[in-house]
Design an enzyme around this catalytic site. Structure first.
Site, PDB file in Angstrom:
ATOM      1  N   LYS A 118       0.822  -1.215   0.000  1.00 60.19           N
ATOM      2  CA  LYS A 118       0.000   0.000   0.000  1.00 60.19           C
ATOM      3  C   LYS A 118       0.851   1.258   0.000  1.00 60.19           C
ATOM      4  O   LYS A 118       0.495   2.259  -0.605  1.00 60.19           O
ATOM      5  CB  LYS A 118      -0.934   0.021   1.216  1.00 60.19           C
ATOM      6  CG  LYS A 118      -2.094  -0.916   1.072  1.00 60.19           C
ATOM      7  CD  LYS A 118      -3.187  -0.539   2.049  1.00 60.19           C
ATOM      8  CE  LYS A 118      -4.413  -1.406   1.818  1.00 60.19           C
ATOM      9  NZ  LYS A 118      -5.494  -1.085   2.720  1.00 60.19           N
ATOM     10  N   LYS A 202      -5.542  -9.107  -7.152  1.00 59.50           N
ATOM     11  CA  LYS A 202      -6.695  -9.375  -6.295  1.00 59.50           C
ATOM     12  C   LYS A 202      -7.867  -8.469  -6.681  1.00 59.50           C
ATOM     13  O   LYS A 202      -7.649  -7.314  -7.033  1.00 59.50           O
ATOM     14  CB  LYS A 202      -6.275  -9.094  -4.850  1.00 59.50           C
ATOM     15  CG  LYS A 202      -7.150  -9.692  -3.801  1.00 59.50           C
ATOM     16  CD  LYS A 202      -6.721  -9.241  -2.411  1.00 59.50           C
ATOM     17  CE  LYS A 202      -7.076  -7.791  -2.169  1.00 59.50           C
ATOM     18  NZ  LYS A 202      -7.078  -7.364  -0.780  1.00 59.50           N
ATOM     19  N   LYS A 205     -11.693  -3.107  -3.869  1.00 62.44           N
ATOM     20  CA  LYS A 205     -12.692  -2.040  -3.927  1.00 62.44           C
ATOM     21  C   LYS A 205     -12.230  -0.897  -4.805  1.00 62.44           C
ATOM     22  O   LYS A 205     -13.031  -0.202  -5.400  1.00 62.44           O
ATOM     23  CB  LYS A 205     -12.935  -1.505  -2.518  1.00 62.44           C
ATOM     24  CG  LYS A 205     -13.601  -2.498  -1.613  1.00 62.44           C
ATOM     25  CD  LYS A 205     -13.497  -2.050  -0.164  1.00 62.44           C
ATOM     26  CE  LYS A 205     -14.261  -2.976   0.754  1.00 62.44           C
ATOM     27  NZ  LYS A 205     -13.869  -2.834   2.134  1.00 62.44           N
TER      28      LYS A 205
HETATM   29  P1  AMP Z   1     -11.307  -5.270   3.330  1.00 66.93           P
HETATM   30  O1  AMP Z   1     -12.304  -4.916   2.299  1.00 66.93           O
HETATM   31  O2  AMP Z   1      -9.903  -5.068   2.870  1.00 66.93           O
HETATM   32  O3  AMP Z   1     -11.591  -4.673   4.664  1.00 66.93           O
HETATM   33  O4  AMP Z   1     -11.407  -6.843   3.524  1.00 66.93           O
HETATM   34  C1  AMP Z   1     -12.389  -7.443   4.348  1.00 66.93           C
HETATM   35  C2  AMP Z   1     -12.331  -8.956   4.268  1.00 66.93           C
HETATM   36  O5  AMP Z   1     -12.580  -9.379   2.912  1.00 66.93           O
HETATM   37  C3  AMP Z   1     -10.965  -9.543   4.644  1.00 66.93           C
HETATM   38  O6  AMP Z   1     -11.174 -10.746   5.366  1.00 66.93           O
HETATM   39  C4  AMP Z   1     -10.323  -9.798   3.321  1.00 66.93           C
HETATM   40  O7  AMP Z   1      -9.355 -10.827   3.378  1.00 66.93           O
HETATM   41  C5  AMP Z   1     -11.517 -10.207   2.471  1.00 66.93           C
HETATM   42  N1  AMP Z   1     -11.267  -9.922   1.043  1.00 66.93           N
HETATM   43  C6  AMP Z   1     -11.097  -8.712   0.467  1.00 66.93           C
HETATM   44  N2  AMP Z   1     -10.859  -8.840  -0.859  1.00 66.93           N
HETATM   45  C7  AMP Z   1     -10.865 -10.185  -1.106  1.00 66.93           C
HETATM   46  C8  AMP Z   1     -10.673 -10.969  -2.292  1.00 66.93           C
HETATM   47  N3  AMP Z   1     -10.434 -10.404  -3.477  1.00 66.93           N
HETATM   48  N4  AMP Z   1     -10.768 -12.310  -2.178  1.00 66.93           N
HETATM   49  C9  AMP Z   1     -11.024 -12.911  -0.979  1.00 66.93           C
HETATM   50  N5  AMP Z   1     -11.205 -12.224   0.165  1.00 66.93           N
HETATM   51  C10 AMP Z   1     -11.125 -10.876   0.109  1.00 66.93           C
END
Ligand code: AMP
Ligand code: TRP
Length: 342
Positions: A118, A202, A205
């Site tokens: 990041k 990956k 968002k």
């Molecule tokens: P975040 O949106 O970064 O707060 O992620 C929240 C949860 O979603 C965490 O457990 C991440 O590991 C999971 N997550 C986010 N993006 C992915 C993805 N592309 N594939 C699988 N899990 C994800």
């Protein structure tokens, strides 16, 4: 107490930084719902304090916080079964986070790959909060003595760091097993959902094109269009899973199909092996619409009444505080602070 004798308790969180994606749904939320039905106390948090480690517009942050809460509920998190709240409403997170800033070592933080990704070449200019983020995440988990932490693959290192922090705290303060050794739960075919236009990245968002990701608020038509336009290769689907090893885009779509239909990637290959994309993509699009469109409709309905979402979050935060406050007070006492538990 050992981790095995701590009450089985699940904690996980999602940042309200932009909208929810299919990656959040399959890698996290759907699995949170599964754990809610089992023998755990389940605590799910919209981690707004984590979101502000990078700039968030204040009005958008409020909207995103409600939208993540709506996404949880629309997917099946029942606020009467699970504790659902936003992090900033429970100040104990930030308080324990400070103590952990004094337990965690700078060298540990320097090894966090997510920070390196990041911050990139801009490491001098990012917020101090982004650097300290994993110690706040450890506080989120350990404030509840959580034993199980369902997350996507990208969070594994942070949960391991949480174990290191727990272990150093317990050892430094001779506190035996006060903080449990939590287990990361990273299971199923979709622990890392990839970008629909580039299978080496990956799904996230943020990202240049909306076509790279499925948003949980996308309507049926958009979901179908994005899957039909997803990048693939010219080969048909292989007859065995090994045949996907060098084909990241194909593997991703198979994994997504498996996760949405609650089966394994092997079973999907057994069904579609040898078929071309002209058959698989429409089947995937139909399945995704069938599973996701009702959730997006329900999210919209919930978002029409933001006051009700706020009320549910506030109620959740009261329940969260009941667990968190005695653990925080005991922590202060162990560290040597004078307070109610001294
Ligand atoms: P975040 O949106 O970064 O707060 O992620 C929240 C949860 O979603 C965490 O457990 C991440 O590991 C999971 N997550 C986010 N993006 C992915 C993805 N592309 N594939 C699988 N899990 C994800
Ligand atoms: N760091 C996680 C992410 O970016 C979100 C998070 C914050 C979290 N606190 C947590 C996940 C505690 C699990 C447990 O995805």
């Amino acid at each position: 107490m050992t981790a095995a004798t701590h009450t089985p308790r699940v904690f996980s969180g999602i940042k309200p930084s932009g909208g929810l994606t299919l990656g959040n749904y399959l890698g996290a939320i759907k699995r949170f719902v599964d754990m809610q039905g089992q023998d755990y106390e389940t605590i799910y948090c919209v981690v707004d304090l984590h979101a502000i480690t990078v700039w968030q517009d204040p009005a958008e942050l409020k909207h995103a916080t409600r939208e993540v809460a709506a996404g949880f509920i629309a997917s099946g998190i029942d606020p009467s079964k699970s504790i659902l709240f936003n992090q900033a409403s429970v100040p104990q997170h930030a308080e324990l986070g400070w103590i952990f800033n004094c337990v965690a070592r700078v060298g540990w933080m320097n090894r966090m790959t997510q920070f390196k990704d990041k911050a990139g070449k801009n490491a001098e200019k990012v917020s101090l909060g982004l650097y300290a983020y994993p110690s706040l995440m450890a506080a989120d988990i350990l404030l509840y003595h959580a034993t199980h932490v369902p997350v996507g693959e990208d969070q594994k290192q942070h949960v391991e760091l949480t174990r290191d922090i727990a272990s150093k705290f317990n050892k430094d303060f001779k506190a035996e097993d006060f903080f449990p050794m939590c287990e990361p739960i990273i299971e199923g075919p979709a622990t890392r959902v990839m970008n629909l236009r580039d299978g080496s990245k990956k799904m996230s968002k943020s990202g240049e094109s909306d076509m790279e990701r499925i948003n949980m608020t996308d309507n049926a038509e958009t979901i179908a269009k994005k899957f039909k336009k997803a990048k693939t290769d010219p080969e048909p689907l292989p007859e065995s899973l090994d045949g996907l090893s060098e084909r990241p885009e194909a593997r991703n779509l198979v994994n997504i199909y498996a996760a949405l239909s609650e089966t394994s990637s092997e079973a999907v290959i057994a069904e579609f092996g040898g078929e071309g994309w002209g058959k698989f993509k429409p089947a995937l699009a139909d399945l995704a619409v069938e599973k996701l469109a009702p959730i997006s409709t329900e999210m919209k309905r919930l978002m029409d009444d933001p006051a009700e979402i706020d009320r549910l979050l506030l109620k959740g935060s009261d329940r969260a505080k009941e667990i968190a406050e005695p653990i925080l007070q005991k922590t202060y006492d162990i560290v040597g602070m004078i307070g109610p538990a001294a």
